[in-house]
Motif scaffolding. Structure first.
Motif, PDB file in Angstrom:
ATOM      1  N   SER A  90       0.826  -1.211   0.000  1.00  0.00           N
ATOM      2  CA  SER A  90       0.000   0.000   0.000  1.00  0.00           C
ATOM      3  C   SER A  90       0.863   1.265   0.000  1.00  0.00           C
ATOM      4  O   SER A  90       0.509   2.260  -0.628  1.00  0.00           O
ATOM      5  CB  SER A  90      -0.955   0.006   1.187  1.00  0.00           C
ATOM      6  N   GLU A  91       1.979   1.244   0.697  1.00  0.00           N
ATOM      7  CA  GLU A  91       2.869   2.409   0.685  1.00  0.00           C
ATOM      8  C   GLU A  91       3.539   2.575  -0.677  1.00  0.00           C
ATOM      9  O   GLU A  91       3.720   3.692  -1.154  1.00  0.00           O
ATOM     10  CB  GLU A  91       3.917   2.291   1.779  1.00  0.00           C
ATOM     11  N   LEU A  92       3.894   1.476  -1.316  1.00  0.00           N
ATOM     12  CA  LEU A  92       4.505   1.567  -2.639  1.00  0.00           C
ATOM     13  C   LEU A  92       3.495   2.039  -3.675  1.00  0.00           C
ATOM     14  O   LEU A  92       3.846   2.762  -4.607  1.00  0.00           O
ATOM     15  CB  LEU A  92       5.092   0.210  -3.040  1.00  0.00           C
ATOM     16  N   MET A  93       2.243   1.650  -3.513  1.00  0.00           N
ATOM     17  CA  MET A  93       1.209   2.095  -4.436  1.00  0.00           C
ATOM     18  C   MET A  93       1.032   3.603  -4.338  1.00  0.00           C
ATOM     19  O   MET A  93       0.884   4.284  -5.343  1.00  0.00           O
ATOM     20  CB  MET A  93      -0.112   1.395  -4.124  1.00  0.00           C
ATOM     21  N   LEU A  94       1.064   4.142  -3.125  1.00  0.00           N
ATOM     22  CA  LEU A  94       0.936   5.588  -2.960  1.00  0.00           C
ATOM     23  C   LEU A  94       2.069   6.331  -3.656  1.00  0.00           C
ATOM     24  O   LEU A  94       1.853   7.403  -4.216  1.00  0.00           O
ATOM     25  CB  LEU A  94       0.921   5.957  -1.478  1.00  0.00           C
ATOM     26  N   ALA A  95       3.263   5.782  -3.617  1.00  0.00           N
ATOM     27  CA  ALA A  95       4.396   6.438  -4.267  1.00  0.00           C
ATOM     28  C   ALA A  95       4.177   6.532  -5.778  1.00  0.00           C
ATOM     29  O   ALA A  95       4.533   7.530  -6.401  1.00  0.00           O
ATOM     30  CB  ALA A  95       5.688   5.693  -3.962  1.00  0.00           C
ATOM     31  N   GLY A  96       3.576   5.538  -6.363  1.00  0.00           N
ATOM     32  CA  GLY A  96       3.302   5.566  -7.797  1.00  0.00           C
ATOM     33  C   GLY A  96       2.210   6.552  -8.174  1.00  0.00           C
ATOM     34  O   GLY A  96       2.191   7.091  -9.276  1.00  0.00           O
ATOM     35  N   LEU A  97       1.299   6.790  -7.268  1.00  0.00           N
ATOM     36  CA  LEU A  97       0.194   7.709  -7.526  1.00  0.00           C
ATOM     37  C   LEU A  97       0.491   9.136  -7.086  1.00  0.00           C
ATOM     38  O   LEU A  97      -0.347  10.018  -7.211  1.00  0.00           O
ATOM     39  CB  LEU A  97      -1.063   7.221  -6.790  1.00  0.00           C
ATOM     40  N   LEU A  98       1.683   9.367  -6.582  1.00  0.00           N
ATOM     41  CA  LEU A  98       2.031  10.647  -5.972  1.00  0.00           C
ATOM     42  C   LEU A  98       1.877  11.851  -6.905  1.00  0.00           C
ATOM     43  O   LEU A  98       1.283  12.857  -6.500  1.00  0.00           O
ATOM     44  CB  LEU A  98       3.445  10.571  -5.404  1.00  0.00           C
ATOM     45  N   PRO A  99       2.374  11.820  -8.137  1.00  0.00           N
ATOM     46  CA  PRO A  99       2.203  13.003  -9.000  1.00  0.00           C
ATOM     47  C   PRO A  99       0.732  13.342  -9.257  1.00  0.00           C
ATOM     48  O   PRO A  99       0.346  14.511  -9.234  1.00  0.00           O
ATOM     49  CB  PRO A  99       2.914  12.617 -10.299  1.00  0.00           C
ATOM     50  N   GLY A 100      -0.082  12.336  -9.457  1.00  0.00           N
ATOM     51  CA  GLY A 100      -1.508  12.577  -9.665  1.00  0.00           C
ATOM     52  C   GLY A 100      -2.187  13.126  -8.424  1.00  0.00           C
ATOM     53  O   GLY A 100      -3.053  14.010  -8.504  1.00  0.00           O
ATOM     54  N   MET A 101      -1.791  12.609  -7.264  1.00  0.00           N
ATOM     55  CA  MET A 101      -2.352  13.108  -6.010  1.00  0.00           C
ATOM     56  C   MET A 101      -1.955  14.557  -5.782  1.00  0.00           C
ATOM     57  O   MET A 101      -2.768  15.364  -5.325  1.00  0.00           O
ATOM     58  CB  MET A 101      -1.880  12.243  -4.834  1.00  0.00           C
ATOM     59  N   ALA A 102      -0.718  14.888  -6.096  1.00  0.00           N
ATOM     60  CA  ALA A 102      -0.252  16.267  -5.919  1.00  0.00           C
ATOM     61  C   ALA A 102      -1.043  17.218  -6.817  1.00  0.00           C
ATOM     62  O   ALA A 102      -1.424  18.302  -6.382  1.00  0.00           O
ATOM     63  CB  ALA A 102       1.241  16.356  -6.214  1.00  0.00           C
ATOM     64  N   ASP A 103      -1.287  16.802  -8.052  1.00  0.00           N
ATOM     65  CA  ASP A 103      -2.079  17.640  -8.956  1.00  0.00           C
ATOM     66  C   ASP A 103      -3.508  17.823  -8.435  1.00  0.00           C
ATOM     67  O   ASP A 103      -4.048  18.929  -8.456  1.00  0.00           O
ATOM     68  CB  ASP A 103      -2.130  17.027 -10.362  1.00  0.00           C
TER      69      ASP A 103
END
Length: 64
Positions: free
Chosen positions: A18-31
């Motif tokens: 779950s933590e690794l998944m968040l890292a992959g989604l990070l740019p989209g979450m930031a936007d």
């Protein structure tokens, strides 16, 4: 093996990925949040701290 072993294995896998998944989604979450990527990265740290605090609490609460 007992079913509990499989359940524990699945839970550990889910928590670890779950933590690794968040890292992959990070740019989209930031936007979506309208913040910079490093600021959104603090969400991963907050999630990890929540896991650090929550795991022992759940272990105590659910123990027999």
């Amino acid at each position: 093996m007992p079913v509990a072993v499989y359940v524990l294995g699945a839970a550990i896998f889910a928590q670890g990925t779950s933590e690794l998944m968040l890292a992959g989604l990070l740019p989209g979450m930031a936007d979506d949040l309208g913040v910079s990527v490093p600021d959104a990265g603090l969400l991963i740290s907050a999630f990890a701290i929540g896991m650090l605090v929550g795991a022992p609490v759940l272990a105590v609460v659910t123990s027999r």
